[in-house]
Structure formats: structure tokens, C-alpha cells
Design a protein around this motif. Structure first.
Motif, short mmCIF file in Angstrom:
data_model
loop_
_atom_site.label_atom_id
_atom_site.label_comp_id
_atom_site.label_asym_id
_atom_site.label_seq_id
_atom_site.Cartn_x
_atom_site.Cartn_y
_atom_site.Cartn_z
N SER A 62 0.82 -1.21 0.00
CA SER A 62 0.00 0.00 0.00
C SER A 62 0.85 1.26 0.00
O SER A 62 0.44 2.29 -0.55
CB SER A 62 -0.93 0.01 1.22
OG SER A 62 -1.79 -1.11 1.21
N ALA A 63 2.03 1.18 0.61
CA ALA A 63 2.90 2.36 0.68
C ALA A 63 3.27 2.88 -0.70
O ALA A 63 3.58 4.07 -0.86
CB ALA A 63 4.15 2.04 1.48
N ASP A 66 1.56 6.07 -2.34
CA ASP A 66 2.06 7.43 -2.10
C ASP A 66 2.91 7.92 -3.27
O ASP A 66 2.91 9.10 -3.59
CB ASP A 66 2.88 7.48 -0.82
CG ASP A 66 2.05 7.19 0.42
OD1 ASP A 66 1.22 8.06 0.78
OD2 ASP A 66 2.21 6.12 1.02
N GLN A 98 -7.35 -3.29 1.14
CA GLN A 98 -6.11 -2.56 1.39
C GLN A 98 -6.21 -1.13 0.89
O GLN A 98 -5.70 -0.20 1.53
CB GLN A 98 -4.93 -3.27 0.72
CG GLN A 98 -4.55 -4.59 1.36
CD GLN A 98 -3.49 -5.34 0.56
OE1 GLN A 98 -3.02 -4.86 -0.48
NE2 GLN A 98 -3.13 -6.52 1.04
N LEU A 99 -6.89 -0.95 -0.25
CA LEU A 99 -7.07 0.40 -0.79
C LEU A 99 -7.93 1.24 0.15
O LEU A 99 -7.60 2.41 0.42
CB LEU A 99 -7.71 0.33 -2.17
CG LEU A 99 -8.00 1.68 -2.85
CD1 LEU A 99 -6.73 2.50 -3.00
CD2 LEU A 99 -8.67 1.46 -4.21
N ASP A 101 -8.26 0.85 3.36
CA ASP A 101 -7.44 1.12 4.54
C ASP A 101 -6.47 2.27 4.28
O ASP A 101 -6.28 3.14 5.13
CB ASP A 101 -6.67 -0.13 4.95
CG ASP A 101 -7.56 -1.23 5.51
OD1 ASP A 101 -8.71 -0.91 5.90
OD2 ASP A 101 -7.12 -2.40 5.55
N TRP A 102 -5.87 2.26 3.08
CA TRP A 102 -4.90 3.32 2.74
C TRP A 102 -5.60 4.66 2.61
O TRP A 102 -5.11 5.69 3.10
CB TRP A 102 -4.18 2.98 1.44
CG TRP A 102 -3.14 3.99 1.06
CD1 TRP A 102 -1.85 4.07 1.51
CD2 TRP A 102 -3.32 5.10 0.15
NE1 TRP A 102 -1.21 5.15 0.95
CE2 TRP A 102 -2.10 5.80 0.11
CE3 TRP A 102 -4.39 5.54 -0.62
CZ2 TRP A 102 -1.91 6.93 -0.69
CZ3 TRP A 102 -4.21 6.67 -1.40
CH2 TRP A 102 -2.98 7.34 -1.43
N GLU A 105 -6.47 5.88 6.05
CA GLU A 105 -5.26 6.36 6.73
C GLU A 105 -4.86 7.73 6.20
O GLU A 105 -4.43 8.60 6.96
CB GLU A 105 -4.12 5.35 6.52
CG GLU A 105 -2.84 5.73 7.25
CD GLU A 105 -1.75 4.69 7.06
OE1 GLU A 105 -0.62 4.94 7.53
OE2 GLU A 105 -2.01 3.65 6.44
N TRP A 106 -5.02 7.93 4.88
CA TRP A 106 -4.68 9.22 4.28
C TRP A 106 -5.55 10.33 4.87
O TRP A 106 -5.07 11.40 5.21
CB TRP A 106 -4.85 9.17 2.77
CG TRP A 106 -4.36 10.40 2.07
CD1 TRP A 106 -3.13 10.62 1.53
CD2 TRP A 106 -5.11 11.63 1.86
NE1 TRP A 106 -3.06 11.89 1.00
CE2 TRP A 106 -4.25 12.52 1.20
CE3 TRP A 106 -6.40 12.02 2.17
CZ2 TRP A 106 -4.65 13.81 0.83
CZ3 TRP A 106 -6.81 13.31 1.84
CH2 TRP A 106 -5.94 14.19 1.16
#
Length: 218
Positions: A62-63, A66, A98-99, A101-102, A105-106
Motif C-alpha cells: 500500500s505504501a 504514495d 487494502q485500498l 485502509d490506505w 489512513e490518508w
């Protein structure tokens, strides 16, 4: 806050709504493009790096998302689509989770909002259901409203494109779709011309378009 903008018919104005909502956000904004039209509408160069659809089809962590972001304004970034293979959008459930979650988080880290331009793309239900705000962009058109009755996941709000000469009214739209109208945009030829010329970032759009989203800004 994550807002998903979608439509049941092409040409409804989803890209204009998503772009305007993101650009006019009072705080940091992330614009996610699943249709591939956002760079053209904004007058940006076509991204040369992979996009969110490529990431979904990969095994990248996922990182890496960015690294895919493109600056639109100092306050708004774009996560482009890039790849246009529709079958990729059926991706594994784990990747879509996962997307989400990302994206969550963003929003938490930035204190901003995420706006997704889904257009008429059929995204997986498990992804759509996890978007707290789901805006259906529609005209007061009988055919559009009829299709809207068969949506798998109900919208939480409606952005109504108000065209002259339509017999159906706001109350008809709300009762048919079962969701409130959160913004009403009067059809304006200047908006179409701005999109065709890639001038959505130029600040030349009619003021009512900006005011409509200021009322629903987070």
C-alpha cells in the motif's frame, strides 16, 4: 471523509462534480480517478507513472500508492487511473480492502477528504459499501432514475444536474432514489466548454458551481 461519485449513465457530469468537489475542498483533498478522464478535464499531462488500477493488479504494498500521487494544486493531489483494462477492477477482495485502509489512513493523517470519480465503472460492492458518502450524479431524467432503482448499493446523497425543460422535480428525484439531494447544479454551457478545453483548473467556471459544493464541504 471518503466521497464516491458515480452515475448510472455516461455524460451525467460525474467527473466535473468529483473534480470541483476536490478542488474546492476547504482542507487537503485526494482525487481518485477510476475512469481515466480527470487529467484531460483538468488540462494535465497524461501521467507517465502507473495508477491505482495498475496497483490493484499488482502485488505492490500500500505504501507504493504514495509514489503514484500527482499534484493538482498545493491543496489537492490526484491518484490517477492510468490502466484502462476493465477486468482489473474485479481484482481480489484483499486488494480493495487494502485500498480502503490506505484511503482511510490518508484522511486521518492529512485531516482532509477523499473524492472518488467512479463514473459508470462498476466497482466491487465490498469497496463501495465502505465509502461513507456515495453521491449519485444524475439528471432529472426518467431513464436515469429508473436505472437508479436497481443500484446494488444505495446512494447516501444525490447531486442533481438541473436541466431546463425537465418535468421531474427535486422531490421526484429524492423519492425515486431514496436519498436526499445534497447539491443542485444548473446546466450551464460554460461548464461543458471548460471541460472540453481542459480548463477546470483555470478558475473560469461559473460561481454557482463552486457555491453548490461549498454548502456541503466538510
Amino acid at each position: 471523509m471518503i466521497t464516491l461519485c458515480h452515475a448510472v449513465k455516461g455524460g451525467s457530469g460525474t467527473t466535473v462534480v468529483a473534480c470541483t468537489r476536490a478542488i474546492n475542498s476547504p482542507g487537503p483533498a485526494l482525487l481518485v480517478d477510476f475512469e481515466g478522464d480527470v487529467p484531460l478535464a483538468l488540462g494535465l499531462d497524461r501521467p507517465v507513472r502507473p495508477g491505482v488500477i495498475d496497483w490493484l493488479a499488482s502485488r505492490a504494498p500500500s505504501a507504493h500508492l504514495d509514489d503514484l500521487l500527482v499534484e493538482v494544486t498545493p491543496n489537492c493531489s490526484l491518484l490517477p487511473a492510468f490502466e484502462t483494462a476493465a477486468d482489473v477492477l474485479t481484482g481480489e477482495t484483499e486488494r480493495w480492502d487494502q485500498l480502503v485502509d490506505w484511503l482511510t489512513e490518508w484522511t486521518n493523517d492529512s485531516g482532509g477528504s477523499v473524492v472518488i470519480d467512479a463514473g459508470t465503472t462498476r466497482l466491487p460492492m465490498q469497496f463501495v459499501e465502505q465509502c461513507p458518502h456515495r453521491w449519485l450524479v444524475t439528471r432529472a431524467c426518467y431513464l436515469s432514475l429508473r436505472r437508479s432503482c436497481h443500484l446494488r448499493v444505495r446512494p447516501t446523497g444525490v447531486v442533481l444536474i438541473d436541466e431546463p425543460g425537465r418535468a421531474l422535480r427535486r422531490t421526484d428525484v429524492e423519492s425515486s432514489i431514496g436519498a436526499p439531494v445534497v447539491a443542485t447544479l444548473a446546466w450551464d454551457v460554460r461548464i461543458a466548454r471548460s471541460v472540453d478545453a481542459g480548463l477546470l483548473l483555470s478558475g473560469r467556471l461559473p460561481r454557482p458551481l463552486h457555491r453548490a459544493f461549498a454548502r456541503v464541504a466538510a
